[in-house]
Design a protein around this motif. Structure first.
Motif, mmCIF file in Angstrom:
data_model
loop_
_atom_site.group_PDB
_atom_site.id
_atom_site.type_symbol
_atom_site.label_atom_id
_atom_site.label_comp_id
_atom_site.label_asym_id
_atom_site.label_seq_id
_atom_site.Cartn_x
_atom_site.Cartn_y
_atom_site.Cartn_z
ATOM 1 N N ALA A 1 4.242 10.289 19.633
ATOM 2 C CA ALA A 1 5.637 10.280 19.152
ATOM 3 C C ALA A 1 5.694 10.264 17.630
ATOM 4 C CB ALA A 1 6.344 9.059 19.713
ATOM 5 N N THR A 2 4.674 9.667 17.010
ATOM 6 C CA THR A 2 4.672 9.592 15.542
ATOM 7 C C THR A 2 3.918 10.757 14.894
ATOM 8 O OG1 THR A 2 2.852 8.026 15.839
ATOM 9 C CG2 THR A 2 5.007 7.103 15.275
ATOM 10 N N ALA A 3 3.184 11.543 15.713
ATOM 11 C CA ALA A 3 2.391 12.653 15.159
ATOM 12 C C ALA A 3 3.280 13.581 14.338
ATOM 13 C CB ALA A 3 1.701 13.418 16.282
ATOM 14 N N GLY A 4 2.789 13.976 13.192
ATOM 15 C CA GLY A 4 3.535 14.905 12.340
ATOM 16 C C GLY A 4 4.624 14.258 11.504
ATOM 17 N N GLN A 5 4.894 12.970 11.742
ATOM 18 C CA GLN A 5 5.947 12.268 11.005
ATOM 19 C C GLN A 5 5.353 11.328 9.955
ATOM 20 O OE1 GLN A 5 9.280 11.364 13.142
ATOM 21 N NE2 GLN A 5 8.762 13.301 14.113
ATOM 22 N N VAL A 6 6.166 11.013 8.964
ATOM 23 C CA VAL A 6 5.789 9.946 8.032
ATOM 24 C C VAL A 6 5.941 8.625 8.790
ATOM 25 C CG1 VAL A 6 6.482 8.733 5.918
ATOM 26 C CG2 VAL A 6 6.501 11.255 5.990
ATOM 27 N N ILE A 7 4.932 7.758 8.707
ATOM 28 C CA ILE A 7 5.024 6.439 9.354
ATOM 29 C C ILE A 7 5.356 5.392 8.293
ATOM 30 C CG2 ILE A 7 3.694 4.603 10.508
ATOM 31 C CD1 ILE A 7 2.152 6.711 12.009
ATOM 32 N N LYS A 8 6.379 4.574 8.597
ATOM 33 C CA LYS A 8 6.657 3.426 7.717
ATOM 34 C C LYS A 8 5.973 2.228 8.335
ATOM 35 C CE LYS A 8 10.887 4.862 5.604
ATOM 36 N NZ LYS A 8 12.089 4.462 4.926
ATOM 37 N N CYS A 9 5.207 1.500 7.540
ATOM 38 C CA CYS A 9 4.482 0.347 8.090
ATOM 39 C C CYS A 9 4.184 -0.652 6.981
ATOM 40 C CB CYS A 9 3.196 0.805 8.767
ATOM 41 S SG CYS A 9 1.975 1.443 7.615
ATOM 42 N N LYS A 10 3.541 -1.761 7.377
ATOM 43 C CA LYS A 10 3.201 -2.798 6.401
ATOM 44 C C LYS A 10 1.802 -2.575 5.837
ATOM 45 C CE LYS A 10 4.310 -6.166 9.148
ATOM 46 N NZ LYS A 10 4.313 -7.466 9.792
ATOM 47 N N ALA A 11 1.654 -2.872 4.554
ATOM 48 C CA ALA A 11 0.335 -2.806 3.914
ATOM 49 C C ALA A 11 0.264 -3.890 2.847
ATOM 50 C CB ALA A 11 0.114 -1.438 3.282
ATOM 51 N N ALA A 12 -0.961 -4.333 2.539
ATOM 52 C CA ALA A 12 -1.163 -5.281 1.437
ATOM 53 C C ALA A 12 -1.474 -4.438 0.204
ATOM 54 C CB ALA A 12 -2.308 -6.223 1.761
ATOM 55 N N VAL A 13 -0.547 -4.413 -0.741
ATOM 56 C CA VAL A 13 -0.720 -3.570 -1.923
ATOM 57 C C VAL A 13 -1.285 -4.404 -3.068
ATOM 58 C CG1 VAL A 13 0.452 -2.088 -3.612
ATOM 59 C CG2 VAL A 13 1.131 -2.008 -1.194
ATOM 60 N N CYS A 14 -2.295 -3.840 -3.730
ATOM 61 C CA CYS A 14 -2.872 -4.468 -4.923
ATOM 62 C C CYS A 14 -2.292 -3.739 -6.131
ATOM 63 C CB CYS A 14 -4.396 -4.327 -4.875
ATOM 64 S SG CYS A 14 -5.200 -4.907 -6.371
ATOM 65 N N TRP A 15 -1.438 -4.450 -6.895
ATOM 66 C CA TRP A 15 -0.755 -3.827 -8.045
ATOM 67 C C TRP A 15 -1.587 -3.911 -9.311
ATOM 68 C CZ3 TRP A 15 3.381 -0.966 -6.810
ATOM 69 C CH2 TRP A 15 4.043 -1.254 -5.606
ATOM 70 N N GLY A 16 -2.608 -4.766 -9.295
ATOM 71 C CA GLY A 16 -3.477 -4.922 -10.457
ATOM 72 C C GLY A 16 -4.391 -6.104 -10.232
ATOM 73 N N PRO A 17 -5.412 -6.278 -11.113
ATOM 74 C CA PRO A 17 -6.334 -7.397 -10.927
ATOM 75 C C PRO A 17 -5.664 -8.734 -11.233
ATOM 76 C CG PRO A 17 -6.868 -6.191 -12.936
ATOM 77 C CD PRO A 17 -5.749 -5.449 -12.282
ATOM 78 N N LYS A 18 -6.266 -9.814 -10.745
ATOM 79 C CA LYS A 18 -5.841 -11.191 -11.030
ATOM 80 C C LYS A 18 -4.412 -11.493 -10.593
ATOM 81 C CE LYS A 18 -9.151 -12.220 -14.659
ATOM 82 N NZ LYS A 18 -9.970 -11.039 -14.866
ATOM 83 N N GLN A 19 -3.967 -10.852 -9.516
ATOM 84 C CA GLN A 19 -2.678 -11.212 -8.927
ATOM 85 C C GLN A 19 -2.785 -11.089 -7.412
ATOM 86 O OE1 GLN A 19 0.398 -8.037 -9.738
ATOM 87 N NE2 GLN A 19 -1.029 -7.439 -11.332
ATOM 88 N N PRO A 20 -2.004 -11.907 -6.690
ATOM 89 C CA PRO A 20 -2.116 -11.831 -5.228
ATOM 90 C C PRO A 20 -1.677 -10.464 -4.709
ATOM 91 C CG PRO A 20 -0.501 -13.512 -5.902
ATOM 92 C CD PRO A 20 -1.037 -12.893 -7.146
ATOM 93 N N LEU A 21 -2.202 -10.112 -3.552
ATOM 94 C CA LEU A 21 -1.738 -8.892 -2.885
ATOM 95 C C LEU A 21 -0.332 -9.163 -2.373
ATOM 96 C CD1 LEU A 21 -4.965 -8.272 -0.761
ATOM 97 C CD2 LEU A 21 -4.321 -7.133 -2.883
ATOM 98 N N THR A 22 0.502 -8.121 -2.306
ATOM 99 C CA THR A 22 1.822 -8.329 -1.715
ATOM 100 C C THR A 22 1.976 -7.426 -0.501
ATOM 101 O OG1 THR A 22 2.875 -6.722 -3.178
ATOM 102 C CG2 THR A 22 2.903 -9.007 -3.917
ATOM 103 N N ILE A 23 2.564 -8.004 0.557
ATOM 104 C CA ILE A 23 2.802 -7.211 1.768
ATOM 105 C C ILE A 23 4.064 -6.387 1.530
ATOM 106 C CG2 ILE A 23 3.231 -7.288 4.267
ATOM 107 C CD1 ILE A 23 0.516 -8.499 3.676
ATOM 108 N N GLU A 24 3.920 -5.079 1.606
ATOM 109 C CA GLU A 24 5.026 -4.171 1.307
ATOM 110 C C GLU A 24 5.230 -3.207 2.475
ATOM 111 O OE1 GLU A 24 6.512 -4.420 -1.629
ATOM 112 O OE2 GLU A 24 5.000 -5.301 -2.969
ATOM 113 N N GLU A 25 6.436 -2.654 2.545
ATOM 114 C CA GLU A 25 6.618 -1.520 3.459
ATOM 115 C C GLU A 25 6.173 -0.269 2.707
ATOM 116 O OE1 GLU A 25 9.861 -0.545 6.589
ATOM 117 O OE2 GLU A 25 10.416 0.580 4.778
ATOM 118 N N ILE A 26 5.284 0.493 3.321
ATOM 119 C CA ILE A 26 4.802 1.732 2.687
ATOM 120 C C ILE A 26 5.088 2.911 3.614
ATOM 121 C CG2 ILE A 26 2.969 0.552 1.401
ATOM 122 C CD1 ILE A 26 1.033 2.047 3.518
ATOM 123 N N GLU A 27 4.951 4.112 3.058
ATOM 124 C CA GLU A 27 5.045 5.328 3.868
ATOM 125 C C GLU A 27 3.650 5.945 3.934
ATOM 126 O OE1 GLU A 27 7.147 5.414 0.842
ATOM 127 O OE2 GLU A 27 8.477 4.105 1.999
#
Ligand code: COD
Ligand code: ZN
Length: 374
Positions: A1-27
């Motif tokens: 059902a999701t094949a061929g589509q952009v999936i929106k989901c959660k990811a831990a994004v690292c915005w730079g060193p020496k800061q916690p990861l943040t859980i974000e909605e990504i595509e």
């Protein structure tokens, strides 16, 4: 059902060193030609991920880290014939293209198409499939597994046995295979031999397991933290020593214990002076030293060349010398056949959202491996 589509989901994004990861909605964009989109089921936290967070390893930000994982294929791009939705897979941070000089050499496993050291942060087509808040997010060493969905080049994915428990075999994606292969492929430890393993973290313990499976009769664990010894003995070490308990250099302690030196010495810390100690601990004429740890980029190892002239061998490898796409499925089968156990390496399970706590446990020396589940 999701094949061929952009999936929106959660990811831990690292915005730079020496800061916690943040859980974000990504595509997560659909896989392009010769790419595979995978739903990650379990991912381990490895020291190399923390090297990015600490700033020791610099690359492009923002980035989605994580490289030790297992998951299930969600969809495949054009031209992909070896994977189908539902296949269990392990991401490969050292891909295997089977076409480059290293891939064609049976003795080597370092495919030219890896992103280690280059850190371009993209797939082979030079882009990543992730965006967050309208910004592109970089890929990490061909994998990026701190996300519910990721897209990888098909050369960076291994299909594994349907019966594999993903929340355990994820360790075959990095830490276990790196240590185990360093003993069985690179050291080529022989039955009845004597081994010394410097550093008893998750990778060092995996070296110990490899030495045991190879039939070594003595496996000496060495660590500055004696709390690591019980686990090492559980994995197969026959004795453990702490350099702090001795007032002579550790290689002299080992020489006394082993009739002038060990057959195999493994450095699993990433400390260049320990690398020299490992070399000095190995026996003249026949001892082999394997470097497993990654030293800081400016560090230099120095030693008396007479150590080499008198027949000691110094070597090393990434990912335990395994040809990733060929060997990861075999390692999973060996695990299912109970050739080795992964449980001693797993100290914690946590929901993915607690990823920053998982990193804290690693930094405090409280965990061997924490596995995040989705
Ligand atoms: N003498 C003895 N023991 C020491 C010393 C010392 N001077 N310094 C530290 N130690 C001990 C620590 O107490 C600890 O128990 C152990 O050494 C190190 O363990 P960890 O938990 O920090 O590390 P691991 O086992 O998870 O990983 C260690 C590596 C060095 C192998 C790893 O960090 C690494 O460098 N990997 C790079 C190789 C690679 O293949 N990278 C690609 C993707 S990961
Ligand atoms: Zn790793």
């Amino acid at each position: 059902a999701t094949a061929g589509q952009v999936i929106k989901c959660k990811a831990a994004v690292c915005w730079g060193p020496k800061q916690p990861l943040t859980i974000e909605e990504i595509e997560v964009a659909p896989p392009k030609r010769h790419e595979v989109r995978v739903k990650i089921v379990a991912t381990g936290i490895c020291r190399s991920d923390d090297h990015v967070l600490s700033g020791a390893l610099s690359l492009k930000f923002p980035v989605i880290l994580g490289h030790e994982a297992a998951g299930v294929v969600e969809s495949v791009g054009e031209g992909v014939t070896k994977f189908k939705p539902g296949d269990k897979v392990i991401p490969l941070f050292v891909p295997q293209c089977r076409e480059c000089r290293c891939c064609k050499n049976p003795e080597s496993n370092l495919c030219y198409k890896n992103d280690i050291g280059k850190y371009e942060g993209v797939l082979l087509d030079k882009t990543s499939r992730f965006t967050c808040k309208g910004k592109p997010i970089c890929n990490f060493i061909s994998t990026s597994t701190f996300t519910e969905y990721t897209v990888m080049d098909e050369i960076a994915v291994a299909k594994i046995h349907d019966d594999a428990p993903l929340e355990k075999v994820c360790l075959i994606g990095c830490g276990f295979s790196t240590g185990y292969g360093s003993a069985v492929n690179i050291g080529k430890v022989k039955p009845g031999s004597t081994c010394a393993v410097f550093g008893l973290g998750g990778v060092g313990l995996s070296v110990v397991i490899g030495c045991k499976v190879a039939g070594a009769s003595r496996i000496i664990g060495i660590d500055l933290n004696s709390d690591k010894f019980a686990k090492a003995m559980e994995c197969g070490a026959t004795e453990c020593i702490n350099p702090k308990d001795h007032n002579i250099p550790i290689h002299e302690v080992l020489a006394k214990m082993t009739d002038d030196g060990v057959d195999y010495a493994f450095e699993v810390i990433g400390n260049t002076s320990v690398m020299t100690s490992a070399l000095q601990s190995s026996h003249f004429g026949c001892g082999k030293t394997v470097i497993v740890g990654l030293a800081p980029s400016t560090a230099v190892m120095s030693f008396d060349p007479l150590l080499i002239l008198t027949g000691r061998i110094l070597t090393g490898a990434v990912f335990g010398g395994w040809k990733s796409k060929d060997d990861v499925p075999k390692l999973v089968c060996d695990y299912l056949d109970k050739k080795f156990d992964l449980d001693p390496l797993i100290t914690h399970y946590m929901p993915f959202e607690k990823i920053n706590e998982g990193f804290e446990l690693l930094r405090n020396g409280k965990s061997i491996r924490t596995i995040l589940t989705f």
